[in-house]
Design a protein around this motif. Structure first.
Motif, PDB file in Angstrom:
ATOM      1  N   TRP A 121      -2.337   6.009  -2.656  1.00 12.22           N
ATOM      2  CA  TRP A 121      -3.413   5.848  -3.645  1.00 12.22           C
ATOM      3  C   TRP A 121      -4.747   5.632  -2.945  1.00 12.22           C
ATOM      4  CZ3 TRP A 121      -0.332   7.472  -7.092  1.00 12.22           C
ATOM      5  CH2 TRP A 121       0.970   6.988  -7.181  1.00 12.22           C
ATOM      6  N   GLY A 122      -4.748   4.796  -1.922  1.00 12.38           N
ATOM      7  CA  GLY A 122      -5.985   4.572  -1.172  1.00 12.38           C
ATOM      8  C   GLY A 122      -6.401   5.796  -0.396  1.00 12.38           C
ATOM      9  N   GLY A 160      -8.598   4.706   3.918  1.00 18.07           N
ATOM     10  CA  GLY A 160      -8.264   4.304   2.552  1.00 18.07           C
ATOM     11  C   GLY A 160      -6.795   3.994   2.384  1.00 18.07           C
ATOM     12  N   TYR A 210      -5.358   0.255   1.310  1.00 18.36           N
ATOM     13  CA  TYR A 210      -4.516   0.024   0.131  1.00 18.36           C
ATOM     14  C   TYR A 210      -3.231  -0.691   0.526  1.00 18.36           C
ATOM     15  CZ  TYR A 210      -1.852   0.849  -4.126  1.00 18.36           C
ATOM     16  OH  TYR A 210      -1.098   0.680  -5.258  1.00 18.36           O
TER      17      TYR A 210
END
Length: 304
Positions: A104-105, A70, A74
C-alpha cells in the motif's frame, strides 16, 4: 517404475550467500528482478498503446525509489513493535534487505513519484498507469519468491500436500544460537514446531500472476483507458489479498480481531471498483497521438 511425490514443499536452507564479504540476498534479487520485469513489460505495453520509446524507464527513475521508501514506511508504521519494542533494534527499520515492504505504501508513494515524472514529461498519469499495471502485479509475484527464501509470510499448520516445511535456522558463525531471520542457515533441516504450514506467499504469487493475465485479457478485449486497467489490477489484487490475509499467522496489528491489511484490502477494493465504473464515462482509450506527442514535446523542450 516408482513415482516420487513431495509430501510437502521444502524451504531453502538459507536466504543469503556471500561473495567474499559481500552478502547476496535472495530477497533483494527478487525485488530487483521484479522491477526489471515491470519496466520491460510496461515499456512494451506503452509503445503498443502509442507512447514514445523510453518513457517508462524515465518514469521509473522517480517511481521506483519513491515506491521502495513508501513500502518500507508502511511496513514500519503498521508493525512498529518489530523495531521499537523493548529489546528491539530501531536501526533495523532501515534494513529493507531483511524483508518488509508494504504494497500500500509502495503504490501510494510510487504513484506520487510517477505523477511527478509524468507532469515533467507531459504524459497523462492514468494512461501510464494502464500500461504498467500488469507488470506491477507480476513484479509483486516475483517479489513473493523473496519471502520464500526468507521463510516469512506463511499461515498456520496444515496437512495439505502442498504444505510448506519451515526450518530452524541458526547463526552460521555460531551454530548453537538459533537465528530464524534471513541471515540464518538451516543445519540438518530441523523443522519448526508448526511446520508444515500454509504457503500463503505461494497463494499470493499465483494469484498475482492470474491477475496480470486477467488485466491483459480485459485490456485487449475492451480497450481500457483512463486508468481503468490499473483500477482492475488494484481490485483484483486486493480481492486476493483479502482472503490470503485471513490465512496468515505472522505478526501483525489487528482491528476488531482482524489484521489491519484485511480492512485495507476491503477499502481499497471498493475504491478501485468505484473508479473503474466512474472512469468509463471518460470515453475511449487515450488517443495514441496524445501519448506520443506529449513525450516528443518534452524532448524538444530539453533540446532547446
Amino acid at each position: 517404475m516408482h513415482s516420487v511425490f513431495l509430501a510437502t514443499i521444502p524451504s531453502p536452507q538459507q536466504g543469503v550467500w556471500y561473495l567474499g564479504s559481500i552478502p547476496i540476498r535472495a530477497y533483494a534479487l527478487c525485488i530487483i528482478a521484479g522491477i526489471i520485469v515491470a519496466i520491460w513489460w510496461g515499456e512494451r505495453r506503452w509503445q503498443e498503446r502509442g507512447g514514445a520509446k523510453g518513457a517508462v524507464v524515465d518514469i521509473a527513475v522517480f517511481a521506483v525509489p519513491f515506491g521502495i521508501v513508501g513500502g518500507r514506511l508502511y511496513h514500519v508504521i503498521t508493525d512498529p513493535e518489530l523495531y521499537f519494542a523493548p529489546g528491539k533494534d530501531p536501526i533495523k527499520a532501515l534494513y529493507i534487505w531483511d524483508g518488509g515492504l508494504g504494497i500500500w505504501g509502495a503504490i501510494a508513494l510510487g504513484g506520487l513519484g510517477a505523477w511527478i515524472a509524468c507532469r515533467r514529461k507531459g504524459i497523462p498519469l492514468p494512461a501510464m498507469a494502464d500500461a504498467i499495471a500488469p507488470g506491477i502485479v507480476a513484479a509483486q509475484a516475483i517479489g513473493r519468491l523473496g519471502n520464500y527464501f526468507n521463510q516469512e509470510l506463511y499461515g498456520a499448520h496444515t496437512n495439505l500436500p502442498w504444505g510448506l516445511e519451515i526450518y530452524q535456522r541458526f547463526d552460521p558463525n555460531n551454530p548453537t544460537i538459533p537465528d530464524q531471520g534471513p541471515d540464518g542457515v538451516a543445519f540438518g533441516s530441523i523443522p519448526l514446531p508448526d511446520s508444515p504450514v500454509q504457503p500463503t506467499f505461494l497463494y499470493e504469487l499465483l494469484w498475482n500472476l492470474a491477475v496480470a493475465g486477467f488485466v491483459v485479457w480485459m485490456d485487449r478485449r475492451f480497450k481500457l483507458g483512463h486508468g481503468r486497467a490499473f483500477a482492475l489490477y488494484v481490485a483484483g489484487y486486493t480481492l486476493g489479498r483479502f482472503w490470503i490475509e485471513l490465512l496468515r499467522t505472522d505478526t501483525a496489528n489487528h482491528i476488531l480481531g482482524l489484521r489491519v491489511n484485511v480492512f485495507t484490502s476491503a477499502v481499497v477494493f471498493i475504491g478501485a471498483i468505484v473508479y473503474f465504473i466512474v472512469a468509463r464515462s471518460r470515453g475511449p482509450r487515450e488517443d495514441p497521438e496524445l501519448l506520443s506527442s506529449a513525450t516528443k514535446s518534452d524532448e524538444k523542450e530539453q533540446a532547446v
